[in-house]
Design an enzyme around this catalytic site. Structure first.
Site, mmCIF file in Angstrom:
data_model
loop_
_atom_site.group_PDB
_atom_site.id
_atom_site.type_symbol
_atom_site.label_atom_id
_atom_site.label_comp_id
_atom_site.label_asym_id
_atom_site.label_seq_id
_atom_site.Cartn_x
_atom_site.Cartn_y
_atom_site.Cartn_z
ATOM 1 N N GLU A 88 0.900 -1.067 -0.023
ATOM 2 C CA GLU A 88 0.083 0.142 0.113
ATOM 3 C C GLU A 88 0.996 1.312 0.071
ATOM 4 O O GLU A 88 0.625 2.413 0.710
ATOM 5 C CB GLU A 88 -1.071 -0.126 1.139
ATOM 6 C CG GLU A 88 -1.872 -1.342 1.237
ATOM 7 C CD GLU A 88 -3.008 -1.102 1.991
ATOM 8 O OE1 GLU A 88 -2.783 -0.292 3.006
ATOM 9 O OE2 GLU A 88 -3.957 -1.862 2.252
ATOM 10 N N GLU A 135 -5.329 -9.206 0.366
ATOM 11 C CA GLU A 135 -5.700 -8.971 1.665
ATOM 12 C C GLU A 135 -7.115 -8.990 1.521
ATOM 13 O O GLU A 135 -7.845 -7.919 0.777
ATOM 14 C CB GLU A 135 -5.415 -7.759 2.317
ATOM 15 C CG GLU A 135 -3.598 -7.835 2.623
ATOM 16 C CD GLU A 135 -3.377 -6.723 3.574
ATOM 17 O OE1 GLU A 135 -4.208 -6.014 4.338
ATOM 18 O OE2 GLU A 135 -2.196 -6.335 3.385
#
Length: 466
Positions: free
Chosen positions: A86, A233
């Protein structure tokens, strides 16, 4: 974690649970050594703190691949390198280094003749997608174009996936009631509760598919149409602060992950790409008992640090996936303290439209005593639950039912599950139990302008970590 299992303990757990794909948040040599010759497919990661060195030096990238990939391959079945985590949302100042790092690592794979076996990508938070509902209007944050456009071209040329972290739990929590819980949990929805994209007329029955399709539409907006989405995820916390995180429960974690697994394994795909499975990693293998932040941040694991299942998954119809599936030993009972009127309404539905054979609840019959709404509802709920194959969402009844491993059988009143009987009269209705809900139980989702998700940085994930 206050006590991290040894790498050999982790691989023993993985093999005992038949987990065949894992994502590591680094490339720990001891963990990789333990994974050797197991056949488990592994994604290794470049931690964010190593981006500076790798993104500035082709030689450093080559050394990283030599040490963390080539030295272990093919004994360790490494399938991909996740470059950072991220980065664009968590560490935007490092964004200019992301593409150089990916290119340098790709050069190293080519030089080592490993590029045919190992793909390179980087996991993104879904928050980089703006205006994500309806999905057809979604687009990436334009301020990231100078990184995303060359990145998508890189993924396209190397046959690599767009890695995306998708968290319906956070979308639901931050929607202020706009997103129904059932929509976040993959629970069955009646047609009038589905979210419809007015531009495409595609119907969405869950947040997960809507976010994945938003990514596909956002890529199409940049003229990229052949890069697959991989969800690196997703998951649901099984415990949280009751006052601020009331929906972080083991029941909801079971429902989300069980339905997710079934959805992915059945190759359902998404409305935009039906039949095209979305490779997905569950966050995470272990609870992190010392993780800072809200209570729920500690409880995303499938197991505690001792390898004990955090809750039971219900995977009927999905094959033998996880050994902590205790489907055959679970029962559906009335929730303690549930509103009696709602219990009665749910009981009436189960014994009526739900097709449960409630004759044993009549006076003089084995399950008449105790003559309470709670006891009778428990019998009816459980019969319906087992009659519908114990599928997730079939023990709900507008929230007045819960799953338990405690057998409610008493005296001569034997409950379905004890002897395998399911006691339904003919063909029962769809398993959502939404027929017992009031018309105002759900709020519309068509006007949601964004499913932005604020994800906390993860140190461990998916079916494995370290």
């Amino acid at each position: 974690m206050s006590s991290v299992p040894a790498p050999t303990q982790i691989t023993t757990l993985l093999r005992s649970q038949n987990i065949r794909h894992i994502r590591l948040y680094d490339a720990d040599p001891a963990m990789l050594a333990a994974l050797a010759n197991t056949g488990i497919r592994v994604i290794v990661s470049v931690p964010n703190e190593q981006l500076l060195a790798i993104g500035n030096s082709n030689a450093t990238a080559a050394n990283w691949v030599a040490k963390n990939v080539a030295a272990h391959f093919p004994a360790v079945n490494i399938t991909a390198i996740a470059v950072g985590s991220e980065v664009l949302s968590a560490q935007p100042n490092a964004a200019p280094l992301l593409m150089p790092a990916m290119r340098y690592l790709q050069n190293a794979l080519v030089a080592a003749a490993l590029d045919r076996y190992i793909k390179i990508s980087t996991p993104h938070s879904s928050s980089i997608i703006l205006d994500s509902f309806p999905p057809s209007q979604a687009f990436f944050n334009r301020s990231l174009d100078n990184v995303l456009v060359p990145m998508l071209k890189f993924l396209q040329s190397t046959g690599s996936p767009l890695m995306l972290n998708v968290y319906p739990y956070y979308d639901y929590m931050r929607s202020n009631g706009v997103i129904p819980l059932d929509y976040a949990l993959f629970r069955p929805l009646p047609p009038n509760k589905e979210a419809v994209d007015a531009n495409t007329l595609l119907h969405y029955t869950n947040v997960f598919d809507a976010v994945v399709d938003a990514a596909y539409f956002a890529m199409a907006y940049l003229n990229v149409t052949n890069v697959p989405v991989m969800v690196t995820e997703t998951g649901w916390p099984h415990k949280g602060d009751p006052s601020t995180e009331p929906d972080a429960t083991s029941d909801n974690a079971d429902t989300y992950n069980s339905n997710l697994i079934r959805h992915v394994m059945n190759s359902t795909g998404t409305p935009k790409h039906p039949g095209v499975a979305v490779p997905t990693y569950i966050y995470e293998l272990y609870d992190e008992d010392t993780r800072p932040g809200s209570t729920s941040e500690k409880y995303w694991g499938l197991f505690d640090m001792n390898g004990v299942p955090a809750y039971a998954l219900h995977l009927t119809g999905s094959g033998m996936l996880l050994a902590n599936d205790t489907t055959n030993q679970t029962y559906c009972v009335a929730r303690e303290g549930a509103d009696p009127k709602m219990l009665q309404a749910a009981l009436d539905w189960a014994c009526g439209p739900g097709k449960v054979d409630c004759s044993v609840l009549m006076q003089g019959q084995p399950c008449y005593d105790p003559d309470t709404v709670e006891a009778h509802a428990t019998y009816a709920f459980n019969a319906y639950y087992h009659g519908m194959g114990m599928g997730s969402g079939t023990c709900y009844f507008s929230g007045v039912a819960v799953i338990t491993t405690t057998d409610p059988t008493h005296g001569s009143c034997v409950y379905a599950g004890k002897n395998g009987s399911a006691l339904l009269n003919g063909t029962s209705l769809a398993p959502s139990s939404n027929s017992t809900e009031g018309s105002g139980a759900h709020r519309g989702i068509g006007d949601v302008s964004s499913l932005a998700r604020v994800v906390s940085a993860a140190l461990l994930l998916s079916v494995l970590m370290l």
